[in-house]
Motif scaffolding. Structure first.
Motif, PDB file in Angstrom:
ATOM      1  N   CYS A 309     -10.721  -0.380   4.778  1.00  0.00           N
ATOM      2  CA  CYS A 309      -9.861  -1.688   5.330  1.00  0.00           C
ATOM      3  C   CYS A 309      -8.084  -1.541   4.814  1.00  0.00           C
ATOM      4  O   CYS A 309      -7.938  -1.350   4.122  1.00  0.00           O
ATOM      5  CB  CYS A 309     -11.018  -2.526   4.677  1.00  0.00           C
ATOM      6  SG  CYS A 309     -11.924  -2.779   4.855  1.00  0.00           S
ATOM      7  N   ILE A 311      -5.414  -3.997   5.420  1.00  0.00           N
ATOM      8  CA  ILE A 311      -4.479  -5.738   4.869  1.00  0.00           C
ATOM      9  C   ILE A 311      -2.785  -5.158   4.777  1.00  0.00           C
ATOM     10  O   ILE A 311      -2.078  -4.902   3.878  1.00  0.00           O
ATOM     11  CB  ILE A 311      -5.203  -6.302   3.982  1.00  0.00           C
ATOM     12  CG1 ILE A 311      -6.454  -5.993   3.294  1.00  0.00           C
ATOM     13  CG2 ILE A 311      -4.992  -7.273   3.808  1.00  0.00           C
ATOM     14  CD1 ILE A 311      -7.429  -6.377   4.583  1.00  0.00           C
ATOM     15  N   GLN A 320      -6.192 -13.113  -1.406  1.00  0.00           N
ATOM     16  CA  GLN A 320      -6.467 -13.127   0.100  1.00  0.00           C
ATOM     17  C   GLN A 320      -7.443 -12.687   0.532  1.00  0.00           C
ATOM     18  O   GLN A 320      -8.185 -11.532  -0.773  1.00  0.00           O
ATOM     19  CB  GLN A 320      -5.614 -11.850   1.083  1.00  0.00           C
ATOM     20  CG  GLN A 320      -3.937 -11.944   0.621  1.00  0.00           C
ATOM     21  CD  GLN A 320      -3.816 -13.149   2.054  1.00  0.00           C
ATOM     22  OE1 GLN A 320      -4.475 -13.005   3.055  1.00  0.00           O
ATOM     23  NE2 GLN A 320      -2.756 -13.897   1.620  1.00  0.00           N
ATOM     24  N   LYS A 322      -9.504 -11.623   2.323  1.00  0.00           N
ATOM     25  CA  LYS A 322      -9.731 -10.571   2.883  1.00  0.00           C
ATOM     26  C   LYS A 322     -10.364  -9.669   1.955  1.00  0.00           C
ATOM     27  O   LYS A 322     -10.989  -8.672   2.388  1.00  0.00           O
ATOM     28  CB  LYS A 322      -9.119 -10.690   4.128  1.00  0.00           C
ATOM     29  CG  LYS A 322      -7.615 -10.161   3.753  1.00  0.00           C
ATOM     30  CD  LYS A 322      -6.682  -9.866   5.318  1.00  0.00           C
ATOM     31  CE  LYS A 322      -6.953 -10.923   5.936  1.00  0.00           C
ATOM     32  NZ  LYS A 322      -5.837 -12.337   5.834  1.00  0.00           N
ATOM     33  N   VAL A 323      -9.400  -9.521   0.948  1.00  0.00           N
ATOM     34  CA  VAL A 323      -9.142  -7.858   0.522  1.00  0.00           C
ATOM     35  C   VAL A 323     -10.363  -8.331  -0.787  1.00  0.00           C
ATOM     36  O   VAL A 323     -10.943  -6.958  -1.097  1.00  0.00           O
ATOM     37  CB  VAL A 323      -8.187  -8.223  -0.888  1.00  0.00           C
ATOM     38  CG1 VAL A 323      -8.157  -6.998  -1.820  1.00  0.00           C
ATOM     39  CG2 VAL A 323      -6.317  -8.170   0.322  1.00  0.00           C
ATOM     40  N   VAL A 333      -9.207  -0.160   0.029  1.00  0.00           N
ATOM     41  CA  VAL A 333      -8.605  -0.766   0.745  1.00  0.00           C
ATOM     42  C   VAL A 333      -7.118  -0.356   0.495  1.00  0.00           C
ATOM     43  O   VAL A 333      -6.723  -0.206   0.182  1.00  0.00           O
ATOM     44  CB  VAL A 333      -8.815  -2.737   0.303  1.00  0.00           C
ATOM     45  CG1 VAL A 333      -7.386  -3.651   0.665  1.00  0.00           C
ATOM     46  CG2 VAL A 333     -10.249  -2.610   0.305  1.00  0.00           C
ATOM     47  N   ALA A 335      -3.223  -1.943   1.177  1.00  0.00           N
ATOM     48  CA  ALA A 335      -2.444  -2.888   1.581  1.00  0.00           C
ATOM     49  C   ALA A 335      -0.890  -2.831   0.300  1.00  0.00           C
ATOM     50  O   ALA A 335      -1.299  -1.865   0.225  1.00  0.00           O
ATOM     51  CB  ALA A 335      -3.597  -4.470   0.234  1.00  0.00           C
ATOM     52  N   ALA A 339      -0.247  -8.384   0.339  1.00  0.00           N
ATOM     53  CA  ALA A 339      -1.404  -8.801   0.009  1.00  0.00           C
ATOM     54  C   ALA A 339      -2.285  -8.865  -1.485  1.00  0.00           C
ATOM     55  O   ALA A 339      -2.982  -9.600  -1.260  1.00  0.00           O
ATOM     56  CB  ALA A 339      -2.442  -7.803   1.130  1.00  0.00           C
ATOM     57  N   SER A 340      -1.902  -7.353  -2.200  1.00  0.00           N
ATOM     58  CA  SER A 340      -2.933  -7.654  -2.996  1.00  0.00           C
ATOM     59  C   SER A 340      -1.632  -8.761  -4.853  1.00  0.00           C
ATOM     60  O   SER A 340      -3.133  -8.390  -5.601  1.00  0.00           O
ATOM     61  CB  SER A 340      -2.584  -5.874  -3.310  1.00  0.00           C
ATOM     62  OG  SER A 340      -1.497  -5.653  -4.055  1.00  0.00           O
ATOM     63  N   CYS A 345      -6.686  -6.297 -10.175  1.00  0.00           N
ATOM     64  CA  CYS A 345      -6.545  -4.602  -9.899  1.00  0.00           C
ATOM     65  C   CYS A 345      -5.951  -3.696 -10.239  1.00  0.00           C
ATOM     66  O   CYS A 345      -5.134  -3.965 -10.541  1.00  0.00           O
ATOM     67  CB  CYS A 345      -6.710  -4.771  -7.686  1.00  0.00           C
ATOM     68  SG  CYS A 345      -4.906  -5.080  -7.269  1.00  0.00           S
ATOM     69  N   ILE A 351      -7.491   0.073  -5.414  1.00  0.00           N
ATOM     70  CA  ILE A 351      -7.074  -0.967  -4.327  1.00  0.00           C
ATOM     71  C   ILE A 351      -6.097   0.660  -4.279  1.00  0.00           C
ATOM     72  O   ILE A 351      -5.729   1.275  -5.507  1.00  0.00           O
ATOM     73  CB  ILE A 351      -6.754  -1.741  -4.137  1.00  0.00           C
ATOM     74  CG1 ILE A 351      -5.918  -2.224  -3.627  1.00  0.00           C
ATOM     75  CG2 ILE A 351      -5.176  -2.108  -4.976  1.00  0.00           C
ATOM     76  CD1 ILE A 351      -5.833  -4.101  -3.215  1.00  0.00           C
TER      77      ILE A 351
END
Length: 407
Positions: A309, A311, A320, A322-323, A333, A335, A339-340, A345, A351
């Motif tokens: 995925c 981002i 976000q 979506k994350v 992911v 990103a 976005a993160s 995380c 991530i």
């Protein structure tokens, strides 16, 4: 307690960031309190969603109106365009009636624009509101969003966005001065606000959650995406595709990143999955290997089929979803920091963070070539979400705030 809950967009269906949060707040708060909901509709047909909200609310008042003339009118005033965009006299009349006829204990505003309904109420003007506690869920710092927009647009839009940023920041400051509590979705929002307004007070961070039972990779919970070509690697981006930040992100990915990936791994497909794609987004389907789906009934099959995925947001505020959803599905992911940031995380653990086209492509290629790494990242992300992003746990902080008002 009785809560007057004012929301800038009807909080249903929960299919985009702000609606996901406001809908879950209403569900949570309705367990112990009576909610009087006042909100606006983007489309007249959105009125059909009010019965779903009536399950949780004592009253639901939702109004649709054309916004364009309000925006042009605000150019001649000093008010932010955002405030004019969501203000309607019929909703104001509802707010006035509820405050007059009911013993409201808390006014809960979702989005800074909704504070105007408090300021314009007779109860506020006559100082009859002093015993009512007021909570503002800014969610994101919208003024900073407009600052970012101004940096990625050309004249005259960039000038308009800069004006909005300055006006809205002053409005956000006023809210913090008057409301009892200011809530943000992440520490990042708080840090930016305090940098611009060091006097900010009574601030609390309340993170989002994820419905981890719904966003689960269990294939028994939904129909699989059978038409997909399993011989190709699949990348996915999800989001409402008429949102400027999402549009900018996928355009950047297709223009500067995807070609670098495909030069190394030709059999890669990129799926842009989300409602209301603009013409500029739709044109991306002409790029080799890019698929623009538009609205899909269920997004989970696309997550399941995705190998990675992505981002690639250059513009981002808040947290976000979506994350979080991709992580909840156990997906690796990649990103940007934008976005993160704000998400609990760890880079290279649950991530992968990359901020320029070269490094973003390189990280995606590395994951596509290393199935074990993809699985390790995805498994770590899966556990992270189930530890840190439970709606019930995170939203319980509101009860802590409300508890102070009953002492």
């Amino acid at each position: 307690m009785n809560i007057l809950f004012l929301c800038h967009r009807i909080p249903y269906p929960p299919n985009k960031g702000d609606k996901i949060r406001s809908y879950n707040e209403i569900i949570f708060l309705s367990q112990k309190h009576k909610i009087y909901l006042g909100t606006t509709l983007d489309e007249k047909s959105d009125k059909n969603y009010t019965p779903e909200l009536e399950k949780y609310c004592e009253e639901v008042f939702a109004v649709h109106f054309k916004r364009r003339w309000r925006l042009s009118k605000s150019l001649l005033s000093n008010k932010p365009f955002s405030v004019s965009n969501f203000y309607d006299k019929r909703l104001q009349a509802y707010v006035d009636r509820v405050l007059k006829n009911n013993k409201i204990d808390i006014i809960f505003c979702f989005c800074s624009s909704m504070a105007e309904y408090v300021y314009q109420s007779p109860a506020f003007k006559n100082d009859d509101i002093s015993k009512i506690k007021m909570v503002m869920d800014y969610v994101d710092l919208d003024s900073d969003k407009w600052r970012q927009y101004s940096e990625y647009t050309k004249f005259p839009k960039n000038i308009i966005y800069r004006i909005e940023q300055k006006r809205l920041l002053e409005y956000e400051k006023k809210i913090n001065e008057i409301f009892n509590h200011s809530v943000f979705v992440s520490e990042r929002e708080v840090n930016v606000f305090k940098r611009w307004y060091p006097e900010a007070k009574n601030i609390k961070v309340i993170q989002n959650g994820v419905d981890s039972e719904f966003f689960s990779s269990d294939p028994g919970t939904f129909t699989s995406m059978e038409e997909a070509d399993d011989s190709s690697f699949k990348l996915i981006f999800t989001g409402v595709m008429d949102y400027f930040a999402n549009e900018d992100g996928v355009k950047w990915f297709c223009r500067d990143i995807l070609k670098k990936i495909k030069s190394d791994i030709p059999n890669v497909e990129f799926y842009i999955v989300g409602n209301r794609p603009t013409k500029r987004v739709q044109k991306l389907s002409k790029v080799d290997g890019v698929f623009v789906t538009g609205y899909v009934e269920d997004i989970r099959p696309y997550y399941v089929k995705a190998d990675v995925c992505v981002i690639p947001l250059r513009i981002a505020r808040g947290l976000q979803n979506k994350v979080l959803e991709a992580m909840s599905m156990g997906k690796a992911v990649v990103a940007t920091s934008n976005a993160s940031e704000g998400i609990i995380c760890e880079n290279n653990s649950d991530i992968i963070i990359a901020n320029d086209a070269e490094s973003f492509a390189r990280e995606v290629i590395d994951l596509l070539r290393n199935e074990n790494k993809r699985k390790d990242i995805g498994n770590s992300a899966y556990q992270n979400i189930r530890t840190n992003y439970k709606w019930e746990t995170n939203l319980a902080t509101f009860e802590e705030l409300f508890g102070k008002y009953t002492e």
